[in-house]
Design a protein around this motif. Structure first.
Motif, PDB file in Angstrom:
ATOM      1  N   ILE A  68      29.776  11.382  -4.209  1.00 20.74           N
ATOM      2  CA  ILE A  68      31.146  11.331  -4.708  1.00 20.74           C
ATOM      3  C   ILE A  68      31.816  10.036  -4.245  1.00 20.74           C
ATOM      4  CG2 ILE A  68      33.448  12.388  -4.548  1.00 20.74           C
ATOM      5  CD1 ILE A  68      32.026  15.129  -4.453  1.00 20.74           C
ATOM      6  N   ARG A  69      31.652   9.694  -2.971  1.00 18.34           N
ATOM      7  CA  ARG A  69      32.288   8.487  -2.420  1.00 18.34           C
ATOM      8  C   ARG A  69      31.777   7.200  -3.056  1.00 18.34           C
ATOM      9  NH1 ARG A  69      31.096  10.671   2.502  1.00 18.34           N
ATOM     10  NH2 ARG A  69      32.853  11.721   3.444  1.00 18.34           N
ATOM     11  N   GLU A  70      30.474   7.109  -3.228  1.00 22.77           N
ATOM     12  CA  GLU A  70      29.858   5.828  -3.579  1.00 22.77           C
ATOM     13  C   GLU A  70      29.487   5.661  -5.049  1.00 22.77           C
ATOM     14  OE1 GLU A  70      29.722   3.438  -1.362  1.00 22.77           O
ATOM     15  OE2 GLU A  70      30.525   4.771   0.185  1.00 22.77           O
ATOM     16  N   LYS A  71      29.220   6.748  -5.774  1.00 21.29           N
ATOM     17  CA  LYS A  71      28.643   6.583  -7.107  1.00 21.29           C
ATOM     18  C   LYS A  71      29.385   7.291  -8.233  1.00 21.29           C
ATOM     19  CE  LYS A  71      24.007   5.843  -5.372  1.00 21.29           C
ATOM     20  NZ  LYS A  71      22.642   6.309  -5.327  1.00 21.29           N
ATOM     21  N   ALA A  72      30.009   8.402  -7.968  1.00 23.81           N
ATOM     22  CA  ALA A  72      30.591   9.201  -9.055  1.00 23.81           C
ATOM     23  C   ALA A  72      31.736   8.467  -9.735  1.00 23.81           C
ATOM     24  CB  ALA A  72      31.078  10.544  -8.512  1.00 23.81           C
ATOM     25  N   ASP A  73      31.648   8.375 -11.041  1.00 27.05           N
ATOM     26  CA  ASP A  73      32.739   7.816 -11.824  1.00 27.05           C
ATOM     27  C   ASP A  73      33.653   8.910 -12.356  1.00 27.05           C
ATOM     28  OD1 ASP A  73      32.091   5.019 -11.721  1.00 27.05           O
ATOM     29  OD2 ASP A  73      30.356   5.495 -12.962  1.00 27.05           O
ATOM     30  N   CYS A  74      33.156  10.129 -12.323  1.00 28.82           N
ATOM     31  CA  CYS A  74      33.919  11.262 -12.832  1.00 28.82           C
ATOM     32  C   CYS A  74      33.510  12.499 -12.037  1.00 28.82           C
ATOM     33  CB  CYS A  74      33.593  11.445 -14.311  1.00 28.82           C
ATOM     34  SG  CYS A  74      34.444  12.808 -15.102  1.00 28.82           S
ATOM     35  N   THR A  75      34.478  13.300 -11.647  1.00 26.05           N
ATOM     36  CA  THR A  75      34.181  14.563 -10.987  1.00 26.05           C
ATOM     37  C   THR A  75      34.844  15.683 -11.784  1.00 26.05           C
ATOM     38  OG1 THR A  75      36.086  14.313  -9.524  1.00 26.05           O
ATOM     39  CG2 THR A  75      33.957  13.612  -8.655  1.00 26.05           C
ATOM     40  N   ILE A  76      34.109  16.741 -11.972  1.00 25.46           N
ATOM     41  CA  ILE A  76      34.603  17.887 -12.734  1.00 25.46           C
ATOM     42  C   ILE A  76      34.507  19.119 -11.846  1.00 25.46           C
ATOM     43  CG2 ILE A  76      34.214  19.357 -14.741  1.00 25.46           C
ATOM     44  CD1 ILE A  76      32.991  16.886 -16.125  1.00 25.46           C
ATOM     45  N   THR A 110      38.779   9.357  -2.404  1.00 23.64           N
ATOM     46  CA  THR A 110      37.982   8.279  -2.984  1.00 23.64           C
ATOM     47  C   THR A 110      38.757   7.598  -4.108  1.00 23.64           C
ATOM     48  OG1 THR A 110      35.934   9.439  -2.420  1.00 23.64           O
ATOM     49  CG2 THR A 110      35.785   7.712  -4.096  1.00 23.64           C
ATOM     50  N   TYR A 111      39.389   8.391  -4.945  1.00 25.95           N
ATOM     51  CA  TYR A 111      40.196   7.846  -6.039  1.00 25.95           C
ATOM     52  C   TYR A 111      41.302   6.933  -5.500  1.00 25.95           C
ATOM     53  CZ  TYR A 111      43.218   7.890 -10.188  1.00 25.95           C
ATOM     54  OH  TYR A 111      44.004   7.532 -11.257  1.00 25.95           O
ATOM     55  N   GLU A 112      41.959   7.398  -4.458  1.00 25.13           N
ATOM     56  CA  GLU A 112      43.040   6.598  -3.864  1.00 25.13           C
ATOM     57  C   GLU A 112      42.494   5.338  -3.183  1.00 25.13           C
ATOM     58  OE1 GLU A 112      44.946   9.595  -1.470  1.00 25.13           O
ATOM     59  OE2 GLU A 112      46.131  10.333  -3.169  1.00 25.13           O
ATOM     60  N   SER A 113      41.361   5.450  -2.507  1.00 25.97           N
ATOM     61  CA  SER A 113      40.798   4.295  -1.795  1.00 25.97           C
ATOM     62  C   SER A 113      40.224   3.237  -2.740  1.00 25.97           C
ATOM     63  CB  SER A 113      39.740   4.738  -0.790  1.00 25.97           C
ATOM     64  OG  SER A 113      38.562   5.141  -1.450  1.00 25.97           O
TER      65      SER A 113
END
Length: 156
Positions: free
Chosen positions: A41-49, A70-73
């Protein structure tokens, strides 16, 4: 659903794939599969559902908070975060409707406090259509922001 999106976007220079927590179960790392999932999630995910089905546990809550952090950072570049909540009727053993789980209400408050995306669904077909439309819109936004992803001679 992903195969539909993959076919729809195969002419572009990006790859659509998905991972669930289950995909990380067999990882043999010192910190365990939850660590590996969190790193993804931190390093690779472009989308989380997040798909909520009547209850929100501590792991889901922590994963949501991680996605938001992660979105905020990343200065709101990634990952896009979508939350879908099952609002189909819940019946007890006597067939009476039961009030929703308090954990879902608290989670909804958290999502609202972040002004994040929340959608209710009643059945799996509605859920699949909503996710396809939402992820497709997200991919269209990516292409608009990064036109270099468009392949030359894509239709040859």
């Amino acid at each position: 659903m992903l195969s539909i999106l993959y076919n729809q976007y195969e002419k572009y220079n990006f790859f659509i794939t998905s991972h669930t927590f289950e995909d990380f179960r067999n990882k043999h790392k010192i910190d365990g599969h939850q660590y590996e999932y969190d790193e993804f999630i931190r390093e690779k995910a472009d989308c989380t559902i997040f798909i909520i089905c009547k209850h929100v546990g501590e792991k889901t809550l922590n994963e949501y908070k991680l996605a938001v952090e992660t979105y905020e950072s990343t200065k709101e570049k990634r990952p896009a975060i979508f939350v879908y909540n099952d609002i189909s009727d819940i019946e007890d053993k006597d067939g009476n409707l039961v009030a929703g789980d308090e954990s879902v209400a608290k989670f909804h408050q958290l999502v609202d406090s972040k002004r994040a995306y929340w959608r209710d669904y009643r059945d799996i077909d509605m859920l699949m259509l909503q996710i396809k439309d939402d992820v497709s819109a997200e991919l269209a936004d990516v292409l608009e922001m990064r036109p270099q992803l468009r392949k030359k001679n894509a239709y040859l």
